[in-house]
Scaffold this motif. Structure first.
Motif, short mmCIF file in Angstrom:
data_model
loop_
_atom_site.label_atom_id
_atom_site.label_comp_id
_atom_site.label_asym_id
_atom_site.label_seq_id
_atom_site.Cartn_x
_atom_site.Cartn_y
_atom_site.Cartn_z
N PRO A 21 5.45 2.10 4.31
CA PRO A 21 4.65 0.93 4.69
C PRO A 21 4.97 0.46 6.11
O PRO A 21 6.11 0.55 6.57
CB PRO A 21 5.05 -0.13 3.66
N ARG A 97 0.44 -1.23 2.59
CA ARG A 97 0.56 -2.59 2.08
C ARG A 97 -0.77 -3.19 1.61
O ARG A 97 -0.83 -3.84 0.58
CB ARG A 97 1.17 -3.51 3.15
N SER A 98 -1.82 -2.99 2.37
CA SER A 98 -3.09 -3.63 2.02
C SER A 98 -4.26 -2.87 2.64
O SER A 98 -4.18 -2.46 3.81
CB SER A 98 -3.12 -5.07 2.52
#
Length: 216
Positions: A21, A97-98
């Motif tokens: 990440p 992460r997103s």
């Protein structure tokens, strides 16, 4: 049609884990963000070009500027083959992460200048009445996304400049999309929702002063 995608500006690969990440480095913009893999640079360029073309037509009356503006608007918002979907689901994503974050809504602040330019070039007739109505519809659908989606509502709940830019966009887009009641609500709520929560009596903005790029 396509979904917009951009990389969060302050997130970088982890030197200790290059495939893991990304890590946050506030105030340091990752140059990867501006590559052709993402849409942020293209959106910024489009907004700047549209703004300039609208002003150029307004001050010169030269139809060529309005025609070029109309071509840009059609490509980004109206042509089914190329138009952006009215959402920011994948904006300011962070690898590992997103797939998209509320902060991504900030990217569409460039659209404020676009609809201002459309107004300036209106007398030219470069965009037909039906095309302007379709553009108003696009922004109305985007407003629905801003008001109902997790990322849209998340950005509206921010207490720093992101919340203020959210209000700036919603109010301006609502006026353009002929939804004046929504614009009025944003303005009426602004003193308590933004000024009272964010500004100290002396004028300081603590949520901004905590950032590495406060002036920015």
């Amino acid at each position: 049609r396509k979904d917009y995608i951009s990389l969060a500006p302050y997130w970088w690969p982890d030197p200790a884990n290059p495939t893991g990440p990304y890590l946050r480095r506030d105030g340091e913009v990752n140059p990867e963000r501006n590559t052709n893999r993402f849409d942020r640079t293209a959106l910024g360029r489009m907004g700047s070009d549209a703004d300039l073309l609208g002003l150029a037509y307004y001050y010169t009356g030269d139809r060529r500027y309005a025609d070029k503006l109309a071509a840009i608007v059609r490509a980004w918002f109206l042509d089914p083959a190329t138009a952006m979907n009215p959402n920011m689901n994948y904006a300011q994503m962070v690898p590992g992460r997103s797939n998209g974050r509320p902060e991504g809504v900030l990217d569409t602040s460039a659209f404020i200048g676009v609809i201002d330019a459309v107004g300036l070039a209106g007398p030219s007739g470069a965009l037909s009445a039906d095309e302007v109505a379709a553009l108003e519809g696009w922004f109305s659908r985007y407003l629905d996304w801003m008001l109902s989606s997790p990322n849209g509502k998340g950005e509206g709940a921010k207490n720093n400049n992101h919340g203020i830019w959210y209000d700036a966009q919603v109010s301006r887009f609502a006026l353009f999309a002929r939804r004046p009641d929504l614009a009025r609500k944003i303005v009426a709520d602004f003193p308590k929702k933004r000024i009272e929560k964010q500004m100290q009596p002396g004028g300081a903005l603590p949520d901004e002063l905590a950032r590495t790029r406060s002036a920015h």
